[in-house]
Design a protein around this motif. Structure first.
Motif, PDB file in Angstrom:
ATOM      1  N   ILE A  21       0.904  -1.070  -0.020  1.00 25.72           N
ATOM      2  CA  ILE A  21       0.021  -0.008  -0.077  1.00 25.72           C
ATOM      3  C   ILE A  21       0.724   1.213   0.008  1.00 25.72           C
ATOM      4  O   ILE A  21       0.841   2.252  -0.781  1.00 25.72           O
ATOM      5  CB  ILE A  21      -1.000  -0.074   1.192  1.00 25.72           C
ATOM      6  N   LEU A  22       1.935   1.102   0.814  1.00 27.85           N
ATOM      7  CA  LEU A  22       2.889   2.292   0.816  1.00 27.85           C
ATOM      8  C   LEU A  22       3.583   2.443  -0.626  1.00 27.85           C
ATOM      9  O   LEU A  22       3.699   3.825  -0.898  1.00 27.85           O
ATOM     10  CB  LEU A  22       3.872   2.243   2.137  1.00 27.85           C
ATOM     11  N   ARG A  23       3.885   1.349  -1.220  1.00 25.55           N
ATOM     12  CA  ARG A  23       4.501   1.515  -2.442  1.00 25.55           C
ATOM     13  C   ARG A  23       3.598   2.190  -3.453  1.00 25.55           C
ATOM     14  O   ARG A  23       3.909   2.878  -4.307  1.00 25.55           O
ATOM     15  CB  ARG A  23       5.299   0.231  -2.903  1.00 25.55           C
ATOM     16  N   GLY A  24       2.552   1.575  -3.547  1.00 21.86           N
ATOM     17  CA  GLY A  24       1.232   1.940  -4.542  1.00 21.86           C
ATOM     18  C   GLY A  24       1.070   3.576  -4.112  1.00 21.86           C
ATOM     19  O   GLY A  24       0.786   4.199  -5.229  1.00 21.86           O
ATOM     20  N   SER A  25       0.918   4.062  -2.947  1.00 21.46           N
ATOM     21  CA  SER A  25       0.671   5.434  -2.729  1.00 21.46           C
ATOM     22  C   SER A  25       1.667   6.360  -3.224  1.00 21.46           C
ATOM     23  O   SER A  25       1.581   7.524  -3.705  1.00 21.46           O
ATOM     24  CB  SER A  25       0.535   5.532  -1.097  1.00 21.46           C
ATOM     25  N   LEU A  26       2.967   5.895  -3.025  1.00 16.98           N
ATOM     26  CA  LEU A  26       4.109   6.878  -3.386  1.00 16.98           C
ATOM     27  C   LEU A  26       4.052   6.863  -4.700  1.00 16.98           C
ATOM     28  O   LEU A  26       4.401   7.609  -5.515  1.00 16.98           O
ATOM     29  CB  LEU A  26       5.365   6.065  -2.818  1.00 16.98           C
ATOM     30  N   ALA A  27       3.953   5.463  -5.500  1.00 15.76           N
ATOM     31  CA  ALA A  27       3.890   5.703  -7.017  1.00 15.76           C
ATOM     32  C   ALA A  27       2.713   6.403  -7.645  1.00 15.76           C
ATOM     33  O   ALA A  27       2.788   7.290  -8.624  1.00 15.76           O
ATOM     34  CB  ALA A  27       3.490   4.280  -7.271  1.00 15.76           C
ATOM     35  N   PRO A  58      -1.486   2.119  -9.878  1.00 15.28           N
ATOM     36  CA  PRO A  58      -0.564   1.454  -8.752  1.00 15.28           C
ATOM     37  C   PRO A  58      -1.755   0.500  -7.946  1.00 15.28           C
ATOM     38  O   PRO A  58      -0.955  -0.356  -7.459  1.00 15.28           O
ATOM     39  CB  PRO A  58      -0.365   2.653  -7.886  1.00 15.28           C
ATOM     40  N   ALA A  59      -2.867   0.936  -7.866  1.00 12.59           N
ATOM     41  CA  ALA A  59      -3.812  -0.046  -6.883  1.00 12.59           C
ATOM     42  C   ALA A  59      -3.964  -1.292  -7.743  1.00 12.59           C
ATOM     43  O   ALA A  59      -3.767  -2.387  -7.258  1.00 12.59           O
ATOM     44  CB  ALA A  59      -5.267   0.365  -7.013  1.00 12.59           C
ATOM     45  N   TRP A  60      -3.682  -1.341  -8.991  1.00 11.77           N
ATOM     46  CA  TRP A  60      -3.753  -2.719  -9.847  1.00 11.77           C
ATOM     47  C   TRP A  60      -2.261  -3.166  -9.647  1.00 11.77           C
ATOM     48  O   TRP A  60      -2.104  -4.542  -9.421  1.00 11.77           O
ATOM     49  CB  TRP A  60      -4.246  -2.535 -11.427  1.00 11.77           C
ATOM     50  N   VAL A  61      -1.191  -2.460 -10.023  1.00 10.71           N
ATOM     51  CA  VAL A  61       0.065  -3.104 -10.163  1.00 10.71           C
ATOM     52  C   VAL A  61       0.480  -3.882  -8.824  1.00 10.71           C
ATOM     53  O   VAL A  61       1.031  -4.766  -8.636  1.00 10.71           O
ATOM     54  CB  VAL A  61       0.923  -2.001 -10.627  1.00 10.71           C
ATOM     55  N   TRP A  62       0.249  -2.842  -7.752  1.00 11.50           N
ATOM     56  CA  TRP A  62       0.835  -3.367  -6.295  1.00 11.50           C
ATOM     57  C   TRP A  62      -0.290  -4.162  -5.534  1.00 11.50           C
ATOM     58  O   TRP A  62       0.029  -4.611  -4.482  1.00 11.50           O
ATOM     59  CB  TRP A  62       1.209  -2.138  -5.375  1.00 11.50           C
ATOM     60  N   GLY A  63      -1.466  -4.482  -6.152  1.00 11.66           N
ATOM     61  CA  GLY A  63      -2.528  -5.085  -5.793  1.00 11.66           C
ATOM     62  C   GLY A  63      -2.566  -6.302  -6.461  1.00 11.66           C
ATOM     63  O   GLY A  63      -1.715  -7.371  -6.091  1.00 11.66           O
ATOM     64  N   ARG A 104      -2.387  -7.442  -9.333  1.00 11.06           N
ATOM     65  CA  ARG A 104      -1.459  -7.994 -10.543  1.00 11.06           C
ATOM     66  C   ARG A 104      -0.123  -8.625 -10.014  1.00 11.06           C
ATOM     67  O   ARG A 104       0.279  -9.596 -10.358  1.00 11.06           O
ATOM     68  CB  ARG A 104      -1.056  -6.901 -11.417  1.00 11.06           C
ATOM     69  N   LYS A 105       0.393  -8.062  -8.868  1.00 13.76           N
ATOM     70  CA  LYS A 105       1.366  -8.596  -8.106  1.00 13.76           C
ATOM     71  C   LYS A 105       1.109 -10.156  -7.590  1.00 13.76           C
ATOM     72  O   LYS A 105       2.147 -10.813  -7.430  1.00 13.76           O
ATOM     73  CB  LYS A 105       1.731  -7.701  -6.827  1.00 13.76           C
ATOM     74  N   HIS A 106      -0.178 -10.346  -7.331  1.00  9.56           N
ATOM     75  CA  HIS A 106      -0.274 -11.738  -6.949  1.00  9.56           C
ATOM     76  C   HIS A 106      -0.890 -12.508  -7.980  1.00  9.56           C
ATOM     77  O   HIS A 106      -1.635 -13.783  -7.452  1.00  9.56           O
ATOM     78  CB  HIS A 106      -1.041 -11.608  -5.538  1.00  9.56           C
ATOM     79  N   GLY A 107      -0.979 -12.327  -9.131  1.00  6.58           N
ATOM     80  CA  GLY A 107      -1.642 -13.028 -10.348  1.00  6.58           C
ATOM     81  C   GLY A 107      -3.212 -13.115 -10.089  1.00  6.58           C
ATOM     82  O   GLY A 107      -3.781 -14.206 -10.671  1.00  6.58           O
ATOM     83  N   LEU A 108      -3.715 -12.075  -9.551  1.00  7.42           N
ATOM     84  CA  LEU A 108      -5.111 -12.286  -9.251  1.00  7.42           C
ATOM     85  C   LEU A 108      -5.973 -11.360 -10.169  1.00  7.42           C
ATOM     86  O   LEU A 108      -5.199 -10.263 -11.135  1.00  7.42           O
ATOM     87  CB  LEU A 108      -5.494 -11.808  -7.784  1.00  7.42           C
ATOM     88  N   GLY A 109      -7.219 -11.245 -10.339  1.00  8.55           N
ATOM     89  CA  GLY A 109      -7.949 -10.350 -11.182  1.00  8.55           C
ATOM     90  C   GLY A 109      -8.814  -9.339 -10.617  1.00  8.55           C
ATOM     91  O   GLY A 109      -8.608  -8.959  -9.437  1.00  8.55           O
ATOM     92  N   LEU A 110      -9.536  -8.605 -11.205  1.00  9.75           N
ATOM     93  CA  LEU A 110      -9.950  -7.259 -10.819  1.00  9.75           C
ATOM     94  C   LEU A 110     -11.020  -7.453  -9.824  1.00  9.75           C
ATOM     95  O   LEU A 110     -11.234  -6.431  -8.995  1.00  9.75           O
ATOM     96  CB  LEU A 110     -10.679  -6.525 -12.199  1.00  9.75           C
ATOM     97  N   GLU A 111     -11.488  -8.619  -9.650  1.00 13.14           N
ATOM     98  CA  GLU A 111     -12.838  -8.778  -8.675  1.00 13.14           C
ATOM     99  C   GLU A 111     -11.970  -8.673  -7.159  1.00 13.14           C
ATOM    100  O   GLU A 111     -12.547  -8.139  -6.197  1.00 13.14           O
ATOM    101  CB  GLU A 111     -13.344 -10.255  -8.620  1.00 13.14           C
ATOM    102  N   TRP A 112     -10.618  -8.958  -7.278  1.00 13.41           N
ATOM    103  CA  TRP A 112      -9.769  -8.466  -5.786  1.00 13.41           C
ATOM    104  C   TRP A 112      -9.833  -7.193  -5.499  1.00 13.41           C
ATOM    105  O   TRP A 112      -9.569  -6.694  -4.362  1.00 13.41           O
ATOM    106  CB  TRP A 112      -8.526  -9.161  -5.854  1.00 13.41           C
TER     107      TRP A 112
END
Length: 254
Positions: free
Chosen positions: A33-39, A88-93, A95-103
């Motif tokens: 979350i911190l990395r995504g926020s900074l990005a 960033p929400a998608w990349v560090w959320g 996508r980073k864990h191989g999941l879909g938009l439903e997450w």
């Protein structure tokens, strides 16, 4: 029923959660979350710099930066930069864990349930704004800046304001602050801490001390709505309605 999902380092293939599952807990951590926020902030700053440089070159090219239509376009681009928070929400959320938009909260929710929760959330938000209006009047607290001069008067100004406030902002902010930030905080720190922390950051993001309290309370309403609905769609709908009321009210009072 809590869905299982592949943790980092495990394959995501074969995972097909049922629509009614709550998909909890999410796998991203506070560090993500911190990395995504900074990005997100970095992308926002870069976007603003690009707009400023483009405006400078436009001035050198002979374009009249005082032209109302050009200024409205620049304001639209600047305000629309909020959309960069989605990446960033998608990349560090997910996508980073191989999941879909439903997450991130894009899960189906019943129409009747969605309408009931959205209406209940709207009643709470309007109540918060009413009470805060009384507090502002009692203690002579200044209101938020007038949006009309920014977007301009007339049909184009209204359409531009609605496009930014009721389309771009609800999607970008709900994805980032509820689907990404709140979900991650809630599953690591608990519901109360997740609601409070994400709502305060949401309020600070709007950079208006005079509306810090009501925006934080609205953020809490959005977070609890997401918690109850299990989907981001009612939050986006409520956010869009609240912003639309604010835009129409501002132009009606102009």
């Amino acid at each position: 029923m809590v869905a299982s999902y592949p943790w980092p380092g495990q394959p995501a293939s074969g995972f097909s959660p049922e629509p009614e599952e709550r998909y909890r807990p999410v796998p991203w951590l506070p560090a993500d979350i911190l990395r995504g926020s900074l990005a997100a902030l970095g992308l926002l700053v870069v976007g603003l710099l690009v707009v400023v440089i483009a405006a400078v070159f436009a001035g050198f090219a002979g374009l009249d930066l005082a032209d109302p239509s050009l200024m409205q376009f620049i304001v639209f681009v600047v305000m629309g930069l909020e959309a960069v928070f989605i990446l960033p929400a998608w990349v560090w959320g997910p996508r980073k864990h191989g999941l879909g938009l439903e997450w991130l909260g894009f899960r189906p929710v019943g129409l009747l349930k969605s309408v009931i929760l959205t209406v209940a959330g709207l009643a709470l938000v309007l109540g918060v704004n009413l009470l805060w209006g009384l507090v502002m009047e009692r203690f002579n607290i200044p209101g938020q800046p007038d949006l009309v001069p920014l977007f301009g008067e007339g049909p184009f100004g209204i359409v531009t304001a609605i496009a930014v406030a009721s389309v771009v902002a609800p999607f970008a902010e709900e994805i980032f602050f509820r689907g990404f930030m709140y979900a991650g905080m809630r599953d690591r720190w608990g519901l109360a801490a997740g609601v409070i922390a994400s709502s305060m950051i949401f309020a600070l993001f709007h950079m208006s001390l005079s509306t810090l309290v009501p925006i934080a309370l609205m953020g809490a309403v959005f977070a609890l709505l997401y918690e109850r609905a299990g989907s981001l769609w009612p939050c986006i709908a409520l956010h869009a309605i609240v912003n639309l009321i604010g835009v129409l009210g501002a132009y009606a009072a102009a």
